[in-house]
Design a protein around this motif. Structure first.
Motif, short mmCIF file in Angstrom:
data_model
loop_
_atom_site.label_atom_id
_atom_site.label_comp_id
_atom_site.label_asym_id
_atom_site.label_seq_id
_atom_site.Cartn_x
_atom_site.Cartn_y
_atom_site.Cartn_z
N GLY A 84 0.84 -1.20 0.00
CA GLY A 84 0.00 0.00 0.00
C GLY A 84 0.87 1.24 0.00
N TYR A 85 0.24 2.40 0.08
CA TYR A 85 0.95 3.68 0.05
C TYR A 85 0.27 4.70 0.94
N TYR A 110 4.10 -1.57 4.06
CA TYR A 110 4.33 -3.00 4.00
C TYR A 110 3.58 -3.73 5.11
N GLU A 111 3.03 -4.90 4.78
CA GLU A 111 2.41 -5.75 5.80
C GLU A 111 3.46 -6.10 6.84
N GLY A 112 3.05 -6.11 8.09
CA GLY A 112 3.96 -6.50 9.16
C GLY A 112 4.80 -5.36 9.72
N GLU A 113 4.75 -4.19 9.11
CA GLU A 113 5.51 -3.06 9.66
C GLU A 113 4.81 -2.58 10.94
N PRO A 114 5.52 -1.87 11.81
CA PRO A 114 4.92 -1.47 13.10
C PRO A 114 3.64 -0.65 12.98
N LEU A 115 3.49 0.15 11.96
CA LEU A 115 2.29 0.98 11.82
C LEU A 115 1.37 0.50 10.69
N ALA A 116 1.50 -0.75 10.28
CA ALA A 116 0.63 -1.29 9.23
C ALA A 116 -0.83 -1.12 9.65
#
Length: 131
Positions: A84-85, A110-116
């Motif tokens: 996503g963006y 990105y999926e799995g990032e801290p602020l997803a």
């Protein structure tokens, strides 16, 4: 505009012109291209002529920004494969603009990032819910 890092690219030697058109540049910091999984591929689109905010852009610069945004997305999609963006402008210092040269943030997510799952409205939701 001698102190502007978007007018004088040598002021920030780690930024690179990734692509350009007649009116705009897509810039990426080297560390955003290669490190930090959360922001890999991030960059900014800036008008070549010094304009302080998005509200100062000419119609040609606005159109060129949109065109370059589409090209930058295609490049980022192919190279980094984000999920996503977030895309946005900060206008004036009170709104978080720290460099007084218009720049459109292009932030792959990105999926799995801290602020997803937490987009631009996250700031409002967390601020308002604490009242």
């Amino acid at each position: 505009m001698k102190a502007c890092p978007f007018c004088n690219l040598d002021l920030l030697p780690t930024q690179r012109i990734n692509m350009r058109n007649d009116h705009c540049l897509f810039l990426q910091l080297v560390e955003f291209r290669t490190k930090r999984d959360v922001i890999k591929g991030a960059g900014v689109i800036v008008p070549i002529k010094h304009k302080e905010t998005v509200f100062d852009l000419s119609s040609k610069e606005w159109s060129a920004t949109f065109s370059l945004l589409k090209q930058a997305k295609a490049y980022i999609d192919e190279r980094y494969k984000p999920n996503g963006y977030n895309v946005g402008w900060n206008c004036e210092e009170v709104a978080g603009q720290h460099i007084p040269h218009a720049h459109l943030h292009v932030l792959p997510r990105y999926e799995g990032e801290p602020l997803a799952g937490k987009g631009i409205r996250y700031m409002f939701k967390t601020t308002l819910s604490s009242d």
